[in-house]
Design an enzyme around this catalytic site. Structure first.
Site, PDB file in Angstrom:
ATOM      1  N   LYS A 156      35.518  53.442  15.913  1.00 48.06           N
ATOM      2  CA  LYS A 156      34.523  54.352  15.080  1.00 48.06           C
ATOM      3  C   LYS A 156      35.649  55.374  16.273  1.00 48.06           C
ATOM      4  O   LYS A 156      35.362  56.470  16.252  1.00 48.06           O
ATOM      5  CB  LYS A 156      33.549  54.425  16.552  1.00 48.06           C
ATOM      6  CG  LYS A 156      32.788  53.732  16.860  1.00 48.06           C
ATOM      7  CD  LYS A 156      31.083  54.136  17.764  1.00 48.06           C
ATOM      8  CE  LYS A 156      29.876  52.701  17.980  1.00 48.06           C
ATOM      9  NZ  LYS A 156      29.156  52.560  19.225  1.00 48.06           N
ATOM     10  N   CYS A 172      30.360  40.047  26.626  1.00 47.48           N
ATOM     11  CA  CYS A 172      30.548  41.281  26.826  1.00 47.48           C
ATOM     12  C   CYS A 172      29.491  40.654  27.739  1.00 47.48           C
ATOM     13  O   CYS A 172      29.146  39.635  28.465  1.00 47.48           O
ATOM     14  CB  CYS A 172      29.173  41.224  25.062  1.00 47.48           C
ATOM     15  SG  CYS A 172      27.396  40.954  26.005  1.00 47.48           S
ATOM     16  N   THR A 196      26.449  42.256  29.640  1.00 46.84           N
ATOM     17  CA  THR A 196      24.995  42.682  29.070  1.00 46.84           C
ATOM     18  C   THR A 196      23.969  41.650  29.898  1.00 46.84           C
ATOM     19  O   THR A 196      23.168  42.204  30.999  1.00 46.84           O
ATOM     20  CB  THR A 196      24.526  43.184  27.680  1.00 46.84           C
ATOM     21  OG1 THR A 196      25.042  44.315  27.350  1.00 46.84           O
ATOM     22  CG2 THR A 196      22.945  43.648  27.833  1.00 46.84           C
ATOM     23  N   GLY A 239      29.649  36.235  19.323  1.00 45.79           N
ATOM     24  CA  GLY A 239      28.720  34.982  20.264  1.00 45.79           C
ATOM     25  C   GLY A 239      29.400  33.255  19.449  1.00 45.79           C
ATOM     26  O   GLY A 239      28.694  32.526  19.786  1.00 45.79           O
ATOM     27  N   SER A 251      33.928  22.463   4.046  1.00 43.98           N
ATOM     28  CA  SER A 251      33.471  21.112   5.048  1.00 43.98           C
ATOM     29  C   SER A 251      31.922  20.787   4.804  1.00 43.98           C
ATOM     30  O   SER A 251      31.260  20.035   5.400  1.00 43.98           O
ATOM     31  CB  SER A 251      34.540  20.782   5.456  1.00 43.98           C
ATOM     32  OG  SER A 251      34.244  19.121   6.429  1.00 43.98           O
TER      33      SER A 251
END
Ligand code: 5GP
Length: 356
Positions: free
Chosen positions: A77, A186, A188, A226, A319
């Site tokens: 941003k 993160c 959180t 993740g 694969s």
């Protein structure tokens, strides 16, 4: 108070069951997809993988290397209009770059100015990125952006549940960014206790988004954050993700921003969460008194150019397709059977260093 008893899963909680396959070579697995959208009249073809819109990986340098591989760079941003003006003098590949903004007044002002200057035509995508996509103002901002950019493919997030996924699409977004708390930088979940295991979030949000359709297309989702390994990207596609967005997998490279740091004879590059103290101080000049940092600062081992990673990533996805008998990425979710695995295996995989 209510407790949901269903077990929700993360990428590390499952493996994919191998299946009989008629494929003769990994080369046969096609990684490009073509999408049409619920709102935007555009059609998009490419490899549906994108960098996170983070300061460390959503960079101009990254876009120059990834676009020829048909991978998307979601710019952070913090680029200003003048920087975009200069960049687009030598870059013309709208399908593989995303303009990102937040909900602040300055963000909307720059979006309008970019539109008036004709600079938004350099992007097929616009991404409204906020940490908490459950706010009424967020839905209002999606409506505003849709009115300003009726033809663009609009991405909005982040959320992790089905009912909000539907609201976001009905408010004007084409693609919902899914993930509350799975990111490697993160904190959180640790700081607030809020989150949703990512594999389950992707399965449930994809199901909700795909259920909203018209003659042009249906709602789509991005699995955001993740993915510790390429296999997590494969698992997300198997779970129904239309796109994958990753920050850490695109960091530590020459094309990533952040300082190169030498420590004990080894080289690293900085990687930090968008809500980390470092990001807040560097880009906003302050951390407001009412907020806590919800991001970490880490040093990623330096890995040279991102081009070498792309080859590994495409190779491992092909694969996976061969093992589960999927000839195209679209078939991944149809062919996939997940097997739940025990914690010992998860720990083993997490500690496994590929190079040893
Ligand atoms: P990764 O690929 O590193 O696991 O996750 C990248 C994603 O983490 C980003 O796309 C974004 O959704 C999320 N993220 C990035 N920085 C922060 C942060 O400081 N706090 C939180 N809560 N999430 C972040």
């Amino acid at each position: 108070m209510r407790i949901e008893e269903d077990i929700k899963l993360d990428y590390a909680d499952v493996l994919l069951r191998p299946k009989r396959s008629t494929l003769t070579s990994r080369k046969e697995v096609v990684l490009e997809r073509t999408f049409r959208f619920y709102h935007s009249p555009k059609q998009w073809t490419g490899v549906p993988i994108m960098t996170a819109n983070m300061a460390t990986c959503g960079t101009f340098e990254m876009a120059r290397v990834l676009a020829p591989h048909k991978i998307i760079t979601t710019f952070h941003k913090y680029y200003k209009q003048a920087e975009y003006q200069k960049f687009f003098e030598t870059f013309n590949n709208p399908n593989f770059v995303v303009y990102t903004l937040g909900m602040r007044d300055e963000d909307i002002t720059q979006l309008k100015a970019m539109s008036e200057a004709g600079l938004l035509n350099n992007f097929s995508f616009i991404c409204l990125d906020v940490p908490n996509g459950y706010l009424e103002k967020f839905l209002e901002t999606i409506k505003l952006i849709r009115a300003l950019a009726p033809e663009h493919i609009i991405i909005a997030g982040n959320v992790a549940t089905n009912e909000m996924t539907e609201e976001i699409i009905l408010s004007g977004a084409d693609i919902v960014k899914v993930g509350i708390g799975p990111g490697s930088a993160c904190t959180t979940r640790r700081m607030t206790g809020v989150g949703y295991p990512q594999l389950s979030a992707v399965i449930e949000c994809a199901d909700a988004a795909h259920g909203i359709s018209n003659t042009k297309g249906c709602g789509l989702v991005i699995a955001d954050g993740g993915q510790q390994y390429p296999s997590c990207i494969a698992k997300a596609f198997c779970a129904g993700a239309d796109f994958n967005m990753s920050g850490s997998l695109f960091s530590g490279f020459d094309e990533s921003a952040g300082k190169l740091v030498e420590k004990d004879g080894k080289k690293y590059k900085e990687y930090f969460g968008s809500s980390s103290n470092k990001a807040l101080l560097e880009f906003y000049g302050k951390k407001e008194a009412h907020r806590a940092s919800e991001g970490r600062y880490v040093l990623m081992p330096y890995k040279g150019s991102v081009a070498s990673f792309i080859q590994d990533l495409f190779g491992s996805l092909r694969s996976t397709g061969t093992y589960i008998g999927a000839k195209t990425l679209k078939e991944f979710s149809k062919r996939a059977t997940f097997i739940r695995v025990n914690k010992q295996l998860t720990t083993y995989l997490e500690n496994f260093d590929q190079d040893n």
